[in-house]
Design a protein around this motif. Structure first.
Motif, mmCIF file in Angstrom:
data_model
loop_
_atom_site.group_PDB
_atom_site.id
_atom_site.type_symbol
_atom_site.label_atom_id
_atom_site.label_comp_id
_atom_site.label_asym_id
_atom_site.label_seq_id
_atom_site.Cartn_x
_atom_site.Cartn_y
_atom_site.Cartn_z
ATOM 1 N N LEU A 253 0.801 -1.225 0.000
ATOM 2 C CA LEU A 253 0.000 0.000 0.000
ATOM 3 C C LEU A 253 0.834 1.276 0.000
ATOM 4 C CD1 LEU A 253 -2.702 -1.028 2.650
ATOM 5 C CD2 LEU A 253 -2.763 -1.319 0.159
ATOM 6 N N ASP A 254 2.151 1.147 -0.008
ATOM 7 C CA ASP A 254 2.990 2.330 0.172
ATOM 8 C C ASP A 254 3.915 2.645 -0.998
ATOM 9 O OD1 ASP A 254 2.034 2.874 2.856
ATOM 10 O OD2 ASP A 254 3.168 1.091 3.465
ATOM 11 N N SER A 255 3.823 1.888 -2.080
ATOM 12 C CA SER A 255 4.723 2.120 -3.207
ATOM 13 C C SER A 255 4.293 3.301 -4.063
ATOM 14 C CB SER A 255 4.831 0.859 -4.071
ATOM 15 O OG SER A 255 3.550 0.466 -4.543
ATOM 16 N N VAL A 256 3.025 3.692 -3.984
ATOM 17 C CA VAL A 256 2.487 4.805 -4.770
ATOM 18 C C VAL A 256 1.671 5.704 -3.841
ATOM 19 C CG1 VAL A 256 0.889 5.437 -6.630
ATOM 20 C CG2 VAL A 256 2.450 3.503 -6.932
ATOM 21 N N PRO A 257 1.840 7.013 -3.922
ATOM 22 C CA PRO A 257 1.090 7.917 -3.046
ATOM 23 C C PRO A 257 -0.421 7.750 -3.188
ATOM 24 C CG PRO A 257 2.865 9.101 -4.149
ATOM 25 C CD PRO A 257 2.794 7.742 -4.789
ATOM 26 N N GLY A 258 -1.102 7.751 -2.050
ATOM 27 C CA GLY A 258 -2.554 7.733 -2.039
ATOM 28 C C GLY A 258 -3.192 6.369 -1.980
ATOM 29 N N VAL A 259 -2.413 5.308 -2.202
ATOM 30 C CA VAL A 259 -3.003 3.970 -2.222
ATOM 31 C C VAL A 259 -3.597 3.622 -0.860
ATOM 32 C CG1 VAL A 259 -2.529 1.504 -2.473
ATOM 33 C CG2 VAL A 259 -1.546 3.140 -4.082
ATOM 34 N N ARG A 260 -2.834 3.814 0.192
ATOM 35 C CA ARG A 260 -3.299 3.454 1.531
ATOM 36 C C ARG A 260 -4.568 4.216 1.907
ATOM 37 N NH1 ARG A 260 -1.288 0.753 5.771
ATOM 38 N NH2 ARG A 260 0.693 0.386 4.692
#
Length: 365
Positions: A105-112
């Motif tokens: 969930l942390d490899s791309v901004p906003g996913v989490r």
């Protein structure tokens, strides 16, 4: 008496605990945060609105001699051989590390903050509630999880506009025939495919791409998985992804009293091929790992490690599927099985997986 503690009761952990109890004279304790076994390979079905069978771990363990502890593992102290839990601690002589994987969930901004996943039952249930009122869903990730999810959502919700976003070509790991069938199935289901699309962010209104965006009121993230940090935090040797580095018996290269199985283990064949995260990898290698542990406890030399892939099974809704036959190193053959027979084949494989969890001495590969 030797005490074996198994942490994690997913596909690999549950099988490992039952095999350890059967093949060794040890006392075996299985630790899991929840008291239910989750059919992870069916979670896209749950999210699409289907009902999954309830599978209490106590039922699956009945008569095996395995003690179940429902608690969360908070840490491991390899020096004292203790597993720290929220409610106490367990001491082990041998530890089987089977904590699996979870959505990255942390490899791309906003996913989490803005995306759903199908990596746990709770997450799939939240997505299920959201999909009931959604108009447009964007599935981020073109691997098998994303492909299965997009097809299931489109079939189960005919009025839903489904987009699949993939960083490469659709079905890149499949053969020419496999890719052709996948495109045909997605065209039939109305799934809109965005190929060679790099996702830069996820927000409340959809997915931002390097060269545009896909507007959606629901985003489902399937673009990559990660593993818990417990192994790294405990000081075990891990790879760049945090998976425990193991030898050919799946024993930790830094701590010989620890065996790792399933997604949380960085497994390689003797020829160097890295094995992918999948049930097709985890179940047969778990059998081999526990057999090797039992041999060592009995003073025997474990048999050489051998492993080969046979197929990749992909559901495309309930009435269509794709069985991609592969070479032993997982490269696709041109041979495929498609359509209703493939859907039935995939369903049989999933049912056999549960049969294996009940009887883990059955051949798994």
């Amino acid at each position: 008496m030797t005490e074996i503690v198994v942490i994690g009761a997913g596909y690999a952990g549950l099988a490992a605990a039952k095999l350890a109890a059967r093949w060794t004279g040890a006392k075996v304790t299985l630790v899991n945060e929840r008291d239910r076994f989750v059919e992870r390979v069916r979670l896209h079905q749950l999210a699409a609105g289907q009902t999954l069978r309830d599978r209490p771990l106590a039922d699956l363990l009945r008569g095996t001699g395995v003690e179940l502890v429902v608690d969360r593992v908070t840490g491991i102290d390899p020096d004292t051989r203790k597993v720290q839990l929220r409610g106490g601690a367990l001491t082990y002589d041998k530890l089987i590390y089977a904590l699996g994987s979870r959505a990255d969930l942390d490899s791309v901004p906003g996913v989490r903050e803005h995306a759903h996943t199908v990596a746990s039952r709770e997450e799939a249930e939240r997505l299920r509630a959201d999909l009931a009122n959604a108009r447009v869903v964007a599935v981020a990730g073109g691997g098998l999880t994303g492909i299965e999810a997009a097809a299931e959502f489109a079939e189960s919700h005919p009025g839903l506009e489904v987009h699949l976003i993939t960083a490469g070509e659709l079905g890149a790991a499949l053969s020419t025939a496999g890719r052709a069938h996948l495109r045909k199935a997605f065209a039939r289901l109305g799934v809109v495919v965005h190929e060679n699309a790099r996702i830069t962010a996820v927000d409340a209104g959809g997915v931002a791409l390097a060269d545009g965006r896909v507007d959606a009121d629901t985003v489902v993230w399937t673009a990559g998985f990660t593993v818990p940090e417990l192994a790294r935090e405990a000081g075990f040797e891990v790879d760049a992804r945090g998976r425990m580095v193991v030898d050919q018996t799946q024993t930790s290269v830094s701590h010989p009293d620890v065996v790792a199985v399933g997604d949380a283990a960085a497994m390689r064949r003797p020829d160097g091929l890295e094995l992918r995260m999948a049930c097709a990898t985890g179940l047969p290698t778990t059998q081999r790992a526990v057999r090797a542990l039992a041999d060592k406890l009995a003073g025997k030399e474990p048999k050489p490690f051998r492993f080969k892939y046979v197929q990749q099974c992909v559901s495309l809704g309930r009435r269509d599927g794709l069985i991609q036959f592969v070479h032993e190193d997982d490269r696709p053959k041109e041979k495929v099985l498609t359509g209703r027979w493939a859907a039935r084949y995939k369903e049989l494989i999933v049912k056999v997986t549960i049969l294996f969890e009940r009887h883990p001495t059955l051949p798994a590969g």
